[in-house]
Design an enzyme around this catalytic site. Structure first.
Site, short mmCIF file in Angstrom:
data_model
loop_
_atom_site.label_atom_id
_atom_site.label_comp_id
_atom_site.label_asym_id
_atom_site.label_seq_id
_atom_site.Cartn_x
_atom_site.Cartn_y
_atom_site.Cartn_z
N LYS A 195 59.45 69.44 67.97
CA LYS A 195 58.30 69.03 68.78
C LYS A 195 57.42 70.19 69.21
O LYS A 195 56.27 69.99 69.58
CB LYS A 195 58.76 68.23 70.01
CG LYS A 195 59.31 66.87 69.62
CD LYS A 195 59.29 65.87 70.76
CE LYS A 195 59.66 64.49 70.22
NZ LYS A 195 59.66 63.46 71.23
N LYS B 99 62.27 61.56 59.84
CA LYS B 99 62.69 60.42 60.65
C LYS B 99 61.48 59.54 61.00
O LYS B 99 60.42 60.05 61.33
CB LYS B 99 63.31 60.98 61.94
CG LYS B 99 63.86 59.96 62.91
CD LYS B 99 64.42 60.66 64.14
CE LYS B 99 63.36 60.89 65.20
NZ LYS B 99 63.28 59.90 66.26
N LYS C 144 57.89 56.90 66.48
CA LYS C 144 56.79 56.12 67.05
C LYS C 144 55.58 56.96 67.39
O LYS C 144 54.48 56.46 67.54
CB LYS C 144 57.27 55.32 68.27
CG LYS C 144 57.74 56.15 69.45
CD LYS C 144 58.01 55.24 70.65
CE LYS C 144 59.42 55.31 71.15
NZ LYS C 144 59.78 56.58 71.78
#
Ligand code: ATP
Ligand code: LTN
Length: 329
Positions: free
Chosen positions: A111, A192, A195
């Site tokens: 991230k 992966k 969302k």
């Protein structure tokens, strides 16, 4: 009865990855364990958020928990920020966490990669997650495969606390599905399904209308062969779609292979889309009812009251053990 805790971030629309990796197991465990399922809004602010979107997504995720089959008379459903004790224990556990441990976290690396500025909250996120779990002395934590590393850190922190201040915390175990623990992106089976991805074609959300589901599945990448075979190393795209198929149809991987033998990918993808739509349609109908009735607010209030009872007691015990001076009359 054991205790179960898990959380999902209101960082976008829930995907079928969240459903298969986590939510389906929430629904399963509520029948036999005392469950705490929360929308982790305090975690969602570790990356920049738009206030109106955070509020809307928080309510949407809570309503999706119920629409997916969580029964609020069985499980406690609540917002993380409605139970401030999480933040308090999170801070205490942060003081027991080493920088080196946080630097090794792959979710942080993913991230923060390529970002010019990264908030410190994103870095210390795992000690707040450890607090979420330990505050209920949870035995089991239903999550997808990507959260295994955070669970290991949680166990280490529990052990460290117990060693320094006396036995108190339960060491929690992850509860991960055998198939579907890591649903991959429809556009790229090496990533992966997420969302918060910038490519909506990479995920199917629980609120996608049937035609959108059909279109996304028909466009999902596959290899150039035609054999429907579960072989994640050599056929990652088809194996990923088979995992989704298995969860949505109830068929085993072997049954799916047998069904499409000699048929190629076309019929497989078409029927996969119909199985996904069949799972989503009733869920979406329930979701619309819950949103329009406004009942979610009452559910969240009751959930937070029960959660706070347990969480406040833990924080009081932990303060005692760590040596905080208690207020006196
Ligand atoms: P974000 O993109 O904001 O990081 P996310 O889609 O990865 O979000 P989280 O809120 O971080 O979702 O995860 C909620 C739960 O869903 C966790 O238990 C996580 O392990 C699980 N999960 C998330 N993505 C997947 C996936 N692709 N396959 C299986 N489980 C998943
Ligand atoms: N870190 C998790 C979300 C999360 C969580 C938790 C999961 C926050 N607190 C406690 C299980 C238990 C994620 O990014 N998916």
């Amino acid at each position: 009865m054991g205790k179960v805790l898990s959380g999902i971030q209101p960082s976008g629309q829930l995907t079928i990855g969240n459903y298969i990796g986590a939510l389906q197991n929430f629904v399963k465990l509520q029948h036999t364990e005392e469950c705490f399922f929360m929308v982790v809004d305090m975690h969602a602010i570790t990356v920049p958020q738009e206030p109106a979107a955070l509020r809307e997504q928080s309510e949407a995720v809570a309503a999706l928990f119920i629409a997916a089959g969580i029964d609020p008379s069985k499980a406690n459903v609540f917002m993380q920020s409605h139970v401030p004790a999480h933040a308090e224990l999170g801070w205490m556990l942060t003081t027991l966490t080493n920088m080196g441990e946080l630097e090794r976290m792959t979710q942080f690396k993913d991230k923060s990669a390529g970002k010019e500025s990264v908030g410190a909250g994103l870095f210390v996120y795992p000690s707040l997650m450890a607090a979420d779990i330990l505050i209920y002395n949870a035995d089991l934590v239903p999550v997808g495969d990507d959260q295994k590393q955070h669970l290991e850190l949680t166990r280490d922190l529990a052990q460290r606390f117990n060693h320094r201040f006396g036995d108190y915390f339960t060491l929690p175990k992850p509860y991960i599905p055998e198939v579907g623990a890591r649903i991959m992106g429809l556009d790229d089976a090496s990533k992966k399904m997420s969302k918060s991805s910038s490519n909506p074609g990479s995920f199917i959300t629980l609120l996608d209308p049937p035609d959108v589901v059909r279109k996304k599945i028909s466009r999902a990448t596959t290899d150039s062969g035609r054999e429907v075979k579960f072989d994640p190393a050599n056929k990652p795209e088809i194996s990923n779609l088979m995992g989704i198929y298995a969860h949505c149809s109830g068929l085993t991987l072997a049954e799916i292979e047998a069904r499409y033998e000699g048929q190629g990918y076309g019929p497989f993808k078409k029927e996969l889309a119909e199985h996904v739509v069949a799972v989503l349609e009733p869920l979406q109908a329930r979701y619309n009812e819950i949103r329009s009735s406004g009942e979610i607010h009452q559910i969240l209030k009751r959930g937070a009251e029960r959660a706070a009872e347990v969480a406040n007691k833990t924080v009081a015990d932990v303060k005692e053990k760590m040596g905080f001076l208690a207020p006196r009359a």
